[in-house]
Design a protein around this motif. Sequence first.
Motif, PDB file in Angstrom:
ATOM      1  N   GLY A   1       0.798  -1.113  -0.151  1.00 30.45           N
ATOM      2  CA  GLY A   1      -0.016  -0.136   0.006  1.00 30.45           C
ATOM      3  C   GLY A   1       0.896   1.246  -0.117  1.00 30.45           C
ATOM      4  O   GLY A   1       2.158   1.271  -0.040  1.00 30.45           O
TER       5      GLY A   1
ATOM      6  N   ASP B   1     -14.784   4.455   2.091  1.00 32.03           N
ATOM      7  CA  ASP B   1     -16.138   5.004   2.100  1.00 32.03           C
ATOM      8  C   ASP B   1     -16.747   5.490   3.341  1.00 32.03           C
ATOM      9  O   ASP B   1     -16.311   5.087   4.324  1.00 32.03           O
TER      10      ASP B   1
ATOM     11  N   GLU C   1      -5.951   2.086  -5.771  1.00 27.74           N
ATOM     12  CA  GLU C   1      -6.620   1.061  -6.292  1.00 27.74           C
ATOM     13  C   GLU C   1      -8.011   1.078  -5.594  1.00 27.74           C
ATOM     14  O   GLU C   1      -8.255   1.845  -4.368  1.00 27.74           O
ATOM     15  N   GLU C   2      -9.014   0.993  -6.088  1.00 25.36           N
ATOM     16  CA  GLU C   2     -10.337   0.898  -5.494  1.00 25.36           C
ATOM     17  C   GLU C   2     -10.733   0.229  -4.129  1.00 25.36           C
ATOM     18  O   GLU C   2     -11.227   0.755  -3.522  1.00 25.36           O
ATOM     19  N   SER C   3      -9.769  -0.981  -4.228  1.00 23.63           N
ATOM     20  CA  SER C   3      -9.973  -1.736  -2.750  1.00 23.63           C
ATOM     21  C   SER C   3      -9.298  -0.969  -1.927  1.00 23.63           C
ATOM     22  O   SER C   3      -9.440  -1.195  -0.626  1.00 23.63           O
ATOM     23  N   ASN C   4      -8.511   0.121  -1.966  1.00 22.78           N
ATOM     24  CA  ASN C   4      -7.685   0.895  -0.903  1.00 22.78           C
ATOM     25  C   ASN C   4      -8.610   2.034  -0.604  1.00 22.78           C
ATOM     26  O   ASN C   4      -8.393   3.054   0.212  1.00 22.78           O
ATOM     27  N   ASN C   5      -9.742   2.381  -1.341  1.00 20.63           N
ATOM     28  CA  ASN C   5     -10.711   3.587  -0.881  1.00 20.63           C
ATOM     29  C   ASN C   5     -11.486   3.332   0.247  1.00 20.63           C
ATOM     30  O   ASN C   5     -11.890   2.131   0.649  1.00 20.63           O
TER      31      ASN C   5
END
Length: 183
Positions: free
Chosen positions: A30, A171, A165-169
């Motif tokens: 990451g 919400d 990456e989207e997986s690191n976002n």
Amino acid sequence: MALALLASVMTSCVPVEGPRGPQGPAGQDGNANIWSITYSALESDWYDVGTPGTEGYFLALDLDVPEIDQLVVNNGLVLVYYRPDTQSPWFALPYTVINHNPEYIEKLDMTYDLGFVGLQSKATDLNATPFAGDFRVIVADAFPVGKTTLDFSNYEVITDLLGLEESNNIDRPIQKHGGEEMD
């Protein structure tokens, strides 16, 4: 003699590599100190600043972003992107809409400071649109922009550069004006 002295000086400057230490433990995958946070906004999340139809009127939406600390404010990077729906591309703020019938120009803009991003929607017709959709805030605590040729408006270029990456976002819900969480 001068040649011998020069040869002696030059050979004494040759670096000697010493023994290497043991291999350290593997680091975590990451990006350290880079965050991507998405907020899903409804029209009802926006609040009035001033009176509609009067000079200085705009709509505002406050985003709680605790990742923006003093290091980010002093040396970092805060970018905000907007997309009205999941099928649309991400648009960098400021985002300008030009309407021809009736004729007006609307601007969706941002500002930030410690712990928050403020969004503003303001139009030349003295009204404003409460932009519904997703807002993505990218925060980096240090970013050497210097004389870069990066296109910060291109979401894909920035996320590739930062390794997001989207997986690191993350919400995160939007807070009501005054601090309460929106449903």
